[in-house]
Design a protein around this motif. Structure first.
Motif, PDB file in Angstrom:
ATOM      1  N   ASN A 147       0.819  -1.215   0.000  1.00 29.33           N
ATOM      2  CA  ASN A 147       0.000   0.000   0.000  1.00 29.33           C
ATOM      3  C   ASN A 147       0.851   1.263   0.000  1.00 29.33           C
ATOM      4  OD1 ASN A 147      -2.681  -1.046   0.030  1.00 29.33           O
ATOM      5  ND2 ASN A 147      -2.383  -1.663   2.153  1.00 29.33           N
ATOM      6  N   ARG A 150      -0.254   4.570  -1.333  1.00 26.67           N
ATOM      7  CA  ARG A 150      -1.541   5.067  -0.851  1.00 26.67           C
ATOM      8  C   ARG A 150      -1.426   5.702   0.533  1.00 26.67           C
ATOM      9  NH1 ARG A 150      -5.113   0.057  -0.693  1.00 26.67           N
ATOM     10  NH2 ARG A 150      -6.885   1.464  -0.968  1.00 26.67           N
ATOM     11  N   ASP A 163       0.080  10.694  -0.347  1.00 32.00           N
ATOM     12  CA  ASP A 163      -1.292  11.185  -0.323  1.00 32.00           C
ATOM     13  C   ASP A 163      -1.580  11.853   1.016  1.00 32.00           C
ATOM     14  OD1 ASP A 163      -4.003  11.605  -0.425  1.00 32.00           O
ATOM     15  OD2 ASP A 163      -4.550   9.519  -0.801  1.00 32.00           O
ATOM     16  N   SER A 166      -4.643  10.435   2.908  1.00 30.56           N
ATOM     17  CA  SER A 166      -4.684   9.037   3.327  1.00 30.56           C
ATOM     18  C   SER A 166      -4.866   8.923   4.840  1.00 30.56           C
ATOM     19  CB  SER A 166      -3.387   8.326   2.923  1.00 30.56           C
ATOM     20  OG  SER A 166      -3.310   7.028   3.490  1.00 30.56           O
ATOM     21  N   LEU A 231      -7.160   0.412   5.195  1.00 28.89           N
ATOM     22  CA  LEU A 231      -6.715   0.754   3.845  1.00 28.89           C
ATOM     23  C   LEU A 231      -6.521  -0.500   3.007  1.00 28.89           C
ATOM     24  CD1 LEU A 231      -5.838   3.186   2.083  1.00 28.89           C
ATOM     25  CD2 LEU A 231      -3.502   2.769   2.864  1.00 28.89           C
ATOM     26  N   ASP A 235      -8.462  -2.644  -1.044  1.00 25.43           N
ATOM     27  CA  ASP A 235      -7.823  -3.183  -2.253  1.00 25.43           C
ATOM     28  C   ASP A 235      -6.848  -4.274  -1.829  1.00 25.43           C
ATOM     29  OD1 ASP A 235      -6.907  -3.668  -4.782  1.00 25.43           O
ATOM     30  OD2 ASP A 235      -5.789  -1.790  -4.984  1.00 25.43           O
TER      31      ASP A 235
END
Length: 351
Positions: A147, A150, A163, A166, A231, A235
């Motif tokens: 991750n 992200r 990010d 995030s 998070l 995904d």
């Protein structure tokens, strides 16, 4: 009886390194003084009797609701209450504790790895001219490293990568004057982790074990882990189970053929014998015969084969950040920086 195990817990309790953790220090002292508790621990394989792993197993009992007095003591950060509660939990659930010790491994603190991986992944994609990549994490544990694109990371030199919105926000220190590369993070088309026994965070018992490996008094670390788990759930990565050398081709096959695979090894190769590290490099060479790929390594000095070391001494307390691009029979490999404290501090040396 249990002399070696007793000494291990005594050393933990006496260690100055654990002086700031009175909760586990007091529990370690109590366990070292209890013949009955040590007898339970002795039921696990020899290499699985380490205090840190035993503490994780006890924490798992508390989180699962099997040891409510221990859970209350941990929630209150009450070291005096935690010591007898830990012994009670151990003696009330000996089979469960021994089974956990035999089956589980201690999950290392991975939070700092994002700070190292973010700039190197961006640099690798830039050098390869790739706008889209597939990340393949070797010895992935739960695959949370995947991750990396992200999260948000604030560095001590004023740079911010990632990010800002995030839920996972981290901080890291930069040593030296060289700034980190600011290339954009490529689009990640595939997230693949391989591990002999991966942690599937969609399973409650696996997610609980990750929590159990964090000390109860480390509130901020537990909060960060919860954000990471949330998070990851949006995904989930593809997890490949098996010997990492045998399953690397399978993992790479999960990355679309028109996408650059980037293989990640962060303090993973140290667990392999030298011959197996060389076999790992051979596996990369074999894969590069049919498609370009990149390899990012963050390993102790001299651990990653073919990665330069700046002339640093082995076992010097820091790690070398390596970046290799492979295509056909060619490999371009460079040491691009150093890392300390499991990624929480780094220096960038690449031009």
């Amino acid at each position: 009886m249990a002399t070696r195990t007793r000494q291990d817990f005594q050393r933990f309790a006496d260690s100055a390194a654990h002086a700031e953790n009175p909760l586990y220090q007091r529990v370690a002292r109590a366990l070292s003084e209890s013949d009955e508790a040590l007898a339970v621990v002795e039921g696990a394989p020899g290499r699985k009797r380490r205090p840190a792993l035993v503490f994780a197993a006890l924490h798992d009992l508390a989180l699962s609701g099997r040891a409510e007095p221990l859970a209350r003591a941990y929630a209150a950060d009450d070291a005096e209450a935690a010591a007898p509660a830990a012994i009670q939990a151990l003696l009330s659930h000996p089979e469960h504790v021994v089974e956990l010790l035999g089956r589980r491994t201690l999950q290392a603190d991975e939070f700092g790895r994002y700070a190292v991986l973010w700039p190197v992944i961006a640099e690798a994609a830039h050098r390869a001219g790739a706008e889209t990549v597939g990340l393949v994490d070797v010895m992935c544990s739960a695959g949370l490293n995947l991750n990396v694109g992200r999260v948000g990371i604030a560095y001590s030199n004023g740079q911010f990568l990632g990010d800002a919105t995030s839920p996972v926000q981290l901080a890291a220190s930069v040593v030296g004057k060289a700034p980190l590369p600011t290339w954009p993070m490529p689009r990640v088309a595939a997230r693949v982790g391989l591990d002999p026994d991966p942690i599937d965070t969609s399973k409650p018992e696996d997610a609980r074990w990750l929590r159990a490996c964090v000390e109860p008094s480390q509130r901020e670390q537990l909060r960060l882990l919860e954000a990471e788990l949330d998070l990851a759930a949006t995904d989930p990565p593809v997890l490949v189970k098996g010997d990492v050398l045998d399953t690397l081709p399978t993992a790479l096959a999960q990355v679309p053929t028109d996408v650059l695979p980037i293989v990640l090894t962060t303090w993973a190769l140290r667990d392999l014998a030298l011959d197996d590290r060389l076999r790992f490099l051979h596996r990369l060479d074999e894969a590069a015969a049919t498609r370009p790929l990149a390899w990012i390594s963050v390993e102790g000095v001299g651990v990653a084969p073919a990665v330069p070391t700046f002339g640093d001494r082995r076992a010097s307390g820091h790690s070398i950040i390596g970046l290799a691009l492979l295509e056909g029979s060619k490999m371009q490999v460079e040491a691009v920086g150093r890392s300390w404290s499991q990624g929480r501090m780094l220096s960038w040396t690449a031009g």
